[in-house]
Design a protein around this motif. Structure first.
Motif, PDB file in Angstrom:
ATOM      1  N   SER A 113       0.593  -1.280  -0.193  1.00 52.25           N
ATOM      2  CA  SER A 113      -0.330   0.215   0.043  1.00 52.25           C
ATOM      3  C   SER A 113       0.785   1.202  -0.218  1.00 52.25           C
ATOM      4  O   SER A 113       2.365   1.288   0.871  1.00 52.25           O
ATOM      5  N   TYR A 114       0.691   2.198  -1.645  1.00 51.77           N
ATOM      6  CA  TYR A 114       1.142   3.508  -0.673  1.00 51.77           C
ATOM      7  C   TYR A 114       0.054   4.527  -0.293  1.00 51.77           C
ATOM      8  O   TYR A 114      -1.124   4.270  -0.929  1.00 51.77           O
ATOM      9  N   GLN A 115       0.785   5.397   0.630  1.00 51.66           N
ATOM     10  CA  GLN A 115       0.022   6.856   0.591  1.00 51.66           C
ATOM     11  C   GLN A 115       0.155   8.596  -0.415  1.00 51.66           C
ATOM     12  O   GLN A 115       1.300   8.474  -0.773  1.00 51.66           O
ATOM     13  N   CYS A 116      -0.296   8.172  -1.713  1.00 54.09           N
ATOM     14  CA  CYS A 116      -0.688   8.765  -2.882  1.00 54.09           C
ATOM     15  C   CYS A 116      -1.202   9.774  -2.384  1.00 54.09           C
ATOM     16  O   CYS A 116      -2.173   9.916  -1.095  1.00 54.09           O
ATOM     17  N   TYR A 117      -1.211  11.717  -3.458  1.00 54.55           N
ATOM     18  CA  TYR A 117      -1.812  12.360  -4.121  1.00 54.55           C
ATOM     19  C   TYR A 117      -2.172  13.286  -4.565  1.00 54.55           C
ATOM     20  O   TYR A 117      -0.764  12.682  -5.551  1.00 54.55           O
ATOM     21  N   ALA A 118      -3.351  13.363  -5.081  1.00 55.30           N
ATOM     22  CA  ALA A 118      -3.048  14.626  -6.662  1.00 55.30           C
ATOM     23  C   ALA A 118      -4.488  16.076  -6.485  1.00 55.30           C
ATOM     24  O   ALA A 118      -4.205  16.107  -5.611  1.00 55.30           O
ATOM     25  N   ILE A 119      -3.283  16.628  -7.240  1.00 60.92           N
ATOM     26  CA  ILE A 119      -4.350  17.569  -6.867  1.00 60.92           C
ATOM     27  C   ILE A 119      -4.805  17.951  -8.044  1.00 60.92           C
ATOM     28  O   ILE A 119      -5.086  17.144  -9.356  1.00 60.92           O
ATOM     29  N   SER A 120      -5.979  19.299  -8.391  1.00 61.84           N
ATOM     30  CA  SER A 120      -6.877  19.878  -9.253  1.00 61.84           C
ATOM     31  C   SER A 120      -6.941  21.267  -9.269  1.00 61.84           C
ATOM     32  O   SER A 120      -6.964  21.951  -7.494  1.00 61.84           O
ATOM     33  N   GLU A 121      -6.837  21.971 -10.158  1.00 66.68           N
ATOM     34  CA  GLU A 121      -6.804  23.487  -9.708  1.00 66.68           C
ATOM     35  C   GLU A 121      -8.032  23.700 -10.272  1.00 66.68           C
ATOM     36  O   GLU A 121      -8.950  24.876  -9.852  1.00 66.68           O
ATOM     37  N   ASP A 122      -9.183  22.825 -10.537  1.00 60.86           N
ATOM     38  CA  ASP A 122     -10.314  23.677 -10.909  1.00 60.86           C
ATOM     39  C   ASP A 122     -11.559  22.476 -10.464  1.00 60.86           C
ATOM     40  O   ASP A 122     -12.615  22.358 -11.101  1.00 60.86           O
ATOM     41  N   GLY A 123     -11.408  21.380 -10.156  1.00 58.63           N
ATOM     42  CA  GLY A 123     -11.694  20.352  -9.611  1.00 58.63           C
ATOM     43  C   GLY A 123     -12.173  19.403 -10.614  1.00 58.63           C
ATOM     44  O   GLY A 123     -13.696  19.083  -9.999  1.00 58.63           O
ATOM     45  N   GLU A 124     -12.376  19.528 -11.363  1.00 56.07           N
ATOM     46  CA  GLU A 124     -12.617  18.418 -12.723  1.00 56.07           C
ATOM     47  C   GLU A 124     -11.786  18.146 -12.515  1.00 56.07           C
ATOM     48  O   GLU A 124     -11.764  16.339 -13.672  1.00 56.07           O
ATOM     49  N   SER A 125     -10.067  18.668 -13.367  1.00 52.87           N
ATOM     50  CA  SER A 125      -9.145  16.692 -13.860  1.00 52.87           C
ATOM     51  C   SER A 125      -8.524  17.189 -12.694  1.00 52.87           C
ATOM     52  O   SER A 125      -8.198  18.189 -12.201  1.00 52.87           O
ATOM     53  N   PHE A 126      -7.863  16.137 -12.945  1.00 53.70           N
ATOM     54  CA  PHE A 126      -6.820  15.553 -11.427  1.00 53.70           C
ATOM     55  C   PHE A 126      -5.393  15.151 -11.964  1.00 53.70           C
ATOM     56  O   PHE A 126      -4.682  14.135 -12.768  1.00 53.70           O
TER      57      PHE A 126
END
Length: 453
Positions: A113-126
């Motif tokens: 298991s890996y603890q990961c993250y993602a980001i979005s500036e518009d709440g639509e694309s990540f």
């Protein structure tokens, strides 16, 4: 309503979040971002088994009218190729951050298991950014469900994870960060005596000047009328002093005394309210695969949104005010005499106010019943088990006289709120045909039945 369209089903959920197809489980990434509420959730878009987990995505301005978005996160990278597991969301400097557990099964069968993250500036694309830190030593691969929050006094972000020690003890561990990128391991967040072999979906927050832990422990044995389901969700009051949490009691109280309630997650809305969603579906696998909607290609839903309050040393769950937008026609009844309400529709809210305690029973359709035994202050929820065709019950004993009930019905779900949300029960039931509400009792008081849009 979801996208303004009601799912065609013999057992519909009209105003609850459900998948169009596939399997839904834990709510994830609850957040208010740029004025809109975002609810992500575990989703197998390809079938009704617990595989191929991605994050489904719904957006709303009011937690009533929902727009279904494209899948936000799907398995694709070395660190999440076998599943995007549960997590949370926060907003920092106008950017939405999603935190999740990546599930990996290597060619030789090794699981990681890996603890990961993602980001979005518009709440639509990540945009996925990858793992945050190495797997902590002393813990099995069962480390998951990152919940992140910001603490103003410390000027730091904190991240808590459900975990299992190498000696198979359930616990929760935490990390601190100044920028959401570099994280310092802080060890176990509390010293707790627990018979559980795993803690899932930890949540930590301050509410009405009281720190609270919400966790979903696995491995508890039934204790009287409590802990009757396969897994449970509980809360524990805590203190926070000198950078250390401590539980004020070892008594973990169930959040919901019904049949289907698990993996709750909360978030703080822009107006300061603490709001909770949970998965309305945890159960044994054979019972799950017998759910009638599987023949229609979908299974499970989330609870209605509930505002949390901590009053009189107890956690209360209250349906959010926005749900009143669903109300249409209403029908009033007196509780001192029996009455019956029939309808071809299936989405309703029932409000009952009591002037004094007395025994009563409210039945829905044929087999689903809510009854009250005033002598013991005992509420009982009864339904037909769709796998065994036998009756089954859950119950609770109220600490105070019963003064009010609020019941939400939605095709194949019931959510009961007693004494202003002090005692809450959630369940699914699967009975075809029109709705029939029958009341029989000796109470003094009134009831109102609202048709919901």
């Amino acid at each position: 309503m979801l996208d303004g369209v009601v799912k065609q089903s013999k057992y519909p959920l009209r105003y609850h979040i459900t998948p169009l197809k596939g399997l839904l489980n834990d709510p994830n990434g609850l957040v208010q971002f740029k004025g809109a509420y975002h609810v992500f959730y575990q989703l197998n878009p390809y079938g009704t088994s617990h595989e191929n987990k991605a994050w489904g995505h719904m957006v709303s301005k009011n937690m009533v009218d929902w727009e279904r978005k494209a899948i936000a996160l799907a398995p694709s990278e070395y660190y999440d190729k076998d599943g995007i597991y549960s997590g949370s969301a926060v907003v920092k400097e106008g950017v939405l951050y999603l935190f999740y557990t990546g599930n990996v099964i290597e060619a030789d069968g090794t699981k990681r298991s890996y603890q990961c993250y993602a980001i979005s500036e518009d709440g639509e694309s990540f945009e996925k950014k990858g793992p945050l830190f190495p797997h902590p030593e002393g813990y099995t691969r069962h480390v998951r469900d990152p919940k992140v929050w910001y603490s103003e006094p410390e000027k730091k972000w904190f991240l808590v994870l459900g975990a299992q020690t190498d000696d198979l003890r359930g616990t929760a561990i935490w990390y601190a960060s100044g920028d959401l990128l570099e994280w310092e391991f802080l060890g176990e967040i509390v010293d707790a005596k627990s018979a559980a072999y795993m803690w899932e979906c930890p949540d930590v927050f301050e509410l009405d000047d009281q720190w609270l832990f919400l966790i979903s422990p696995q491995g508890f044995k039934p204790r009287g009328h409590q802990f009757q389901n396969i897994y449970h969700s509980v809360y524990v009051p805590a203190t926070f002093k000198e950078g250390r949490f401590a539980l004020t009691t070892d008594d973990m109280k169930e959040l919901d005394w019904g049949f289907e309630f698990y993996a709750p997650q909360t978030f703080q809305a822009d107006d300061g309210r603490r709001i909770l969603y949970a998965w309305m579906g945890v159960m044994e696998s054979d019972k799950e695969q017998a759910i009638p909607t599987i023949a229609e290609g979908w299974v499970h839903g989330l609870t209605i949104p509930r505002e949390l309050r901590f009053e009189d040393n107890k956690l209360k769950q209250i349906p959010v005010e926005e749900l009143k937008m669903l109300r249409q026609d209403s029908h009033s009844f007196t509780l001192s005499e029996s009455w019956e309400f029939k309808s071809e529709k299936y989405a309703y809210e029932i409000e009952m106010r009591f002037e004094e305690e007395a025994a009563f029973e409210v039945s829905l359709k044929d087999s689903t019943k809510l009854s009250y035994q005033a002598s013991e202050r005992k509420l009982i929820l009864e339904r037909m088990n769709w796998l065994t065709n036998e009756r089954e019950t859950r119950m609770t004993y109220l600490e105070e006289p019963l003064t009010d009930l609020q019941i939400f019905l939605d095709g194949s779900s019931i959510e009961v709120f007693a004494n202003e949300g002090s005692a809450v029960a959630t369940a699914r039931f699967f009975e075809e045909g029109p709705l029939v509400i029958h009341y029989q009792g000796e109470l003094k008081g009134s009831a109102k039945v609202y048709e919901l849009n």
